[in-house]
Design an enzyme around this catalytic site. Structure first.
Site, mmCIF file in Angstrom:
data_model
loop_
_atom_site.group_PDB
_atom_site.id
_atom_site.type_symbol
_atom_site.label_atom_id
_atom_site.label_comp_id
_atom_site.label_asym_id
_atom_site.label_seq_id
_atom_site.Cartn_x
_atom_site.Cartn_y
_atom_site.Cartn_z
ATOM 1 N N LYS A 74 78.579 6.533 -45.193
ATOM 2 C CA LYS A 74 78.141 8.062 -44.868
ATOM 3 C C LYS A 74 78.732 9.144 -45.710
ATOM 4 O O LYS A 74 79.897 9.009 -46.231
ATOM 5 C CB LYS A 74 77.732 8.551 -43.294
ATOM 6 C CG LYS A 74 77.178 7.398 -42.779
ATOM 7 C CD LYS A 74 76.298 8.040 -41.302
ATOM 8 C CE LYS A 74 75.044 7.338 -41.105
ATOM 9 N NZ LYS A 74 75.141 6.984 -39.605
ATOM 10 N N TYR A 111 65.369 7.382 -41.961
ATOM 11 C CA TYR A 111 65.573 7.840 -40.422
ATOM 12 C C TYR A 111 64.196 7.700 -40.334
ATOM 13 O O TYR A 111 64.376 8.346 -38.931
ATOM 14 C CB TYR A 111 65.962 8.484 -40.490
ATOM 15 C CG TYR A 111 67.467 8.496 -40.661
ATOM 16 C CD1 TYR A 111 68.685 6.812 -39.644
ATOM 17 C CD2 TYR A 111 68.931 8.713 -41.703
ATOM 18 C CE1 TYR A 111 69.373 6.961 -39.691
ATOM 19 C CE2 TYR A 111 69.779 8.210 -41.622
ATOM 20 C CZ TYR A 111 70.689 6.891 -41.054
ATOM 21 O OH TYR A 111 72.151 6.660 -40.711
ATOM 22 N N PHE A 129 67.754 15.237 -32.971
ATOM 23 C CA PHE A 129 68.614 15.581 -34.072
ATOM 24 C C PHE A 129 68.474 15.470 -35.694
ATOM 25 O O PHE A 129 68.811 15.231 -36.339
ATOM 26 C CB PHE A 129 70.343 14.670 -33.607
ATOM 27 C CG PHE A 129 70.074 13.445 -33.650
ATOM 28 C CD1 PHE A 129 69.706 12.074 -34.325
ATOM 29 C CD2 PHE A 129 69.191 12.467 -32.248
ATOM 30 C CE1 PHE A 129 69.910 11.043 -33.811
ATOM 31 C CE2 PHE A 129 69.492 11.260 -32.005
ATOM 32 C CZ PHE A 129 69.555 10.337 -32.777
ATOM 33 N N ARG A 169 78.133 -4.293 -36.592
ATOM 34 C CA ARG A 169 77.741 -3.760 -35.661
ATOM 35 C C ARG A 169 79.212 -4.158 -34.760
ATOM 36 O O ARG A 169 79.791 -2.697 -34.490
ATOM 37 C CB ARG A 169 76.351 -3.678 -34.709
ATOM 38 C CG ARG A 169 74.651 -3.764 -35.437
ATOM 39 C CD ARG A 169 74.647 -2.536 -35.483
ATOM 40 N NE ARG A 169 74.964 -1.696 -34.039
ATOM 41 C CZ ARG A 169 74.019 -0.585 -34.531
ATOM 42 N NH1 ARG A 169 73.674 0.207 -35.683
ATOM 43 N NH2 ARG A 169 74.304 0.967 -33.484
ATOM 44 N N THR A 174 78.123 4.731 -31.520
ATOM 45 C CA THR A 174 77.550 5.124 -32.337
ATOM 46 C C THR A 174 78.589 6.674 -32.238
ATOM 47 O O THR A 174 78.934 7.239 -33.507
ATOM 48 C CB THR A 174 76.029 6.128 -31.974
ATOM 49 O OG1 THR A 174 75.764 4.425 -31.551
ATOM 50 C CG2 THR A 174 75.373 7.219 -32.153
ATOM 51 N N ARG A 216 84.465 3.455 -36.898
ATOM 52 C CA ARG A 216 84.270 4.988 -35.648
ATOM 53 C C ARG A 216 85.107 5.788 -35.463
ATOM 54 O O ARG A 216 85.208 6.240 -34.955
ATOM 55 C CB ARG A 216 83.241 4.942 -35.382
ATOM 56 C CG ARG A 216 82.139 4.822 -36.195
ATOM 57 C CD ARG A 216 80.261 4.160 -35.239
ATOM 58 N NE ARG A 216 79.038 4.593 -36.207
ATOM 59 C CZ ARG A 216 77.966 3.979 -35.744
ATOM 60 N NH1 ARG A 216 77.753 3.203 -34.894
ATOM 61 N NH2 ARG A 216 76.375 4.381 -36.778
ATOM 62 N N ASN A 242 79.406 9.530 -38.855
ATOM 63 C CA ASN A 242 79.847 8.895 -37.578
ATOM 64 C C ASN A 242 80.682 7.920 -39.553
ATOM 65 O O ASN A 242 80.429 6.068 -38.572
ATOM 66 C CB ASN A 242 79.321 8.279 -36.827
ATOM 67 C CG ASN A 242 78.126 7.843 -36.762
ATOM 68 O OD1 ASN A 242 77.446 7.707 -37.905
ATOM 69 N ND2 ASN A 242 77.440 7.856 -35.916
ATOM 70 N N HIS A 264 76.505 3.949 -41.370
ATOM 71 C CA HIS A 264 75.003 2.968 -40.721
ATOM 72 C C HIS A 264 75.256 1.800 -40.574
ATOM 73 O O HIS A 264 75.773 1.023 -42.006
ATOM 74 C CB HIS A 264 73.911 3.872 -41.310
ATOM 75 C CG HIS A 264 73.089 2.878 -41.236
ATOM 76 N ND1 HIS A 264 72.093 2.937 -39.944
ATOM 77 C CD2 HIS A 264 72.105 1.897 -42.079
ATOM 78 C CE1 HIS A 264 70.620 2.296 -40.067
ATOM 79 N NE2 HIS A 264 71.034 1.182 -41.468
ATOM 80 N N GLU A 297 65.782 -2.575 -44.516
ATOM 81 C CA GLU A 297 66.492 -1.785 -45.228
ATOM 82 C C GLU A 297 67.017 -2.178 -46.388
ATOM 83 O O GLU A 297 66.617 -1.210 -47.581
ATOM 84 C CB GLU A 297 67.925 -1.467 -44.098
ATOM 85 C CG GLU A 297 67.242 -0.269 -42.845
ATOM 86 C CD GLU A 297 67.998 -0.237 -41.812
ATOM 87 O OE1 GLU A 297 66.956 0.467 -40.634
ATOM 88 O OE2 GLU A 297 69.172 -0.569 -41.857
HETATM 89 P P1 IDP Z 1 73.617 3.852 -34.604
HETATM 90 O O1 IDP Z 1 73.925 4.933 -36.114
HETATM 91 O O2 IDP Z 1 74.368 3.848 -34.092
HETATM 92 O O3 IDP Z 1 72.516 2.688 -34.906
HETATM 93 P P2 IDP Z 1 71.053 5.746 -33.919
HETATM 94 O O4 IDP Z 1 71.199 5.843 -32.451
HETATM 95 O O5 IDP Z 1 70.657 4.340 -34.824
HETATM 96 O O6 IDP Z 1 72.883 5.004 -34.037
HETATM 97 O O7 IDP Z 1 71.349 6.780 -35.023
HETATM 98 C C1 IDP Z 1 71.504 6.742 -35.804
HETATM 99 C C2 IDP Z 1 72.097 8.151 -36.729
HETATM 100 O O8 IDP Z 1 71.462 9.570 -36.429
HETATM 101 C C3 IDP Z 1 73.629 7.921 -36.026
HETATM 102 O O9 IDP Z 1 74.689 6.932 -36.143
HETATM 103 C C4 IDP Z 1 74.343 9.012 -35.713
HETATM 104 O O10 IDP Z 1 74.804 9.869 -37.128
HETATM 105 C C5 IDP Z 1 73.180 10.232 -35.501
HETATM 106 N N1 IDP Z 1 72.994 10.242 -33.724
HETATM 107 C C6 IDP Z 1 72.805 9.810 -33.281
HETATM 108 N N2 IDP Z 1 72.609 10.232 -32.147
HETATM 109 C C7 IDP Z 1 72.775 11.710 -32.352
HETATM 110 C C8 IDP Z 1 73.200 12.572 -31.309
HETATM 111 O O11 IDP Z 1 73.170 12.570 -30.310
HETATM 112 N N3 IDP Z 1 73.800 14.350 -32.346
HETATM 113 C C9 IDP Z 1 73.571 13.652 -33.034
HETATM 114 N N4 IDP Z 1 73.473 12.847 -34.257
HETATM 115 C C10 IDP Z 1 73.322 11.751 -33.824
HETATM 116 MG MG MG Z 2 70.603 2.607 -35.534
#
Ligand code: IDP
Ligand code: MG
Length: 142
Positions: A13, A53, A61, A89, A95, A106, A116, A119, A130
């Site tokens: 990212k 997304y 968010f 993962r 996350t 992370r 973070n 992805h 994807e």
């Molecule tokens: P993941 O990347 O661990 O699979 P997801 O729930 O799929 O997590 O969320 C996608 C992306 O959205 C996260 O990697 C992060 O960049 C962002 N994100 C997730 N939860 C939050 C939040 O509560 N606040 C702000 N950004 C978030």
């Molecule tokens: Mg995800």
């Protein structure tokens, strides 16, 4: 019987490309037994980021996430190896970096729950979708 060979989509990212961390992050994948079989550095458009997304479009968010993902270059890559979806993962970590295990990408590199650093696809079906979003079959060479 060993674990099935899979492919998954990884994105480094903008927070990580900005800090010149692509090599350090990719060492974690390679050290963890995954092989980078497709890779390109891109500037995502707003439309591409929204589409990628789409599944999160109702989350609070979503707008900020899309804005972040177009804030600088990303590196999209296909990782291949045994149980690649789950293996990736695990190497990524949770996350929210505050909840990520020691040694994960992370935990070591993420700036926040949003910025973070990486992805990773969350299922084999999503991995296929994807990968197809970014790569032609001819751009993946094992
Ligand atoms: P993941 O990347 O661990 O699979 P997801 O729930 O799929 O997590 O969320 C996608 C992306 O959205 C996260 O990697 C992060 O960049 C962002 N994100 C997730 N939860 C939050 C939040 O509560 N606040 C702000 N950004 C978030
Ligand atoms: Mg995800």
């Amino acid at each position: 019987m060993g674990a099935a060979k899979e492919r998954t989509l990884s994105i480094i990212k903008p927070d990580a490309t900005r800090r010149n961390l692509t090599g350090k992050i990719n060492s974690k994948f390679e050290d963890g037994g995954l092989k980078i079989v497709g890779q390109k550095r891109l500037q995502l458009t707003q439309t591409q980021a929204e589409k990628f997304y789409e599944v999160h479009k109702e989350r609070p968010f979503f707008g900020d996430l899309v804005k972040f993902m177009v804030s600088g270059p990303v590196v999209v890559q296909v990782l291949e190896g045994p149980d690649a979806v789950a293996a990736n993962r695990k190497i990524m970590g949770a996350t929210n970096p505050a909840n990520a295990d020691a040694g994960t990408i992370r935990k070591e590199f993420a700036e926040s729950i949003e910025a973070n650093s990486v992805h990773g696809s969350d299922s084999l079906d999503n991995a296929k979708r994807e990968i197809n979003f970014f790569f032609a079959e001819t751009e993946i060479v094992a």
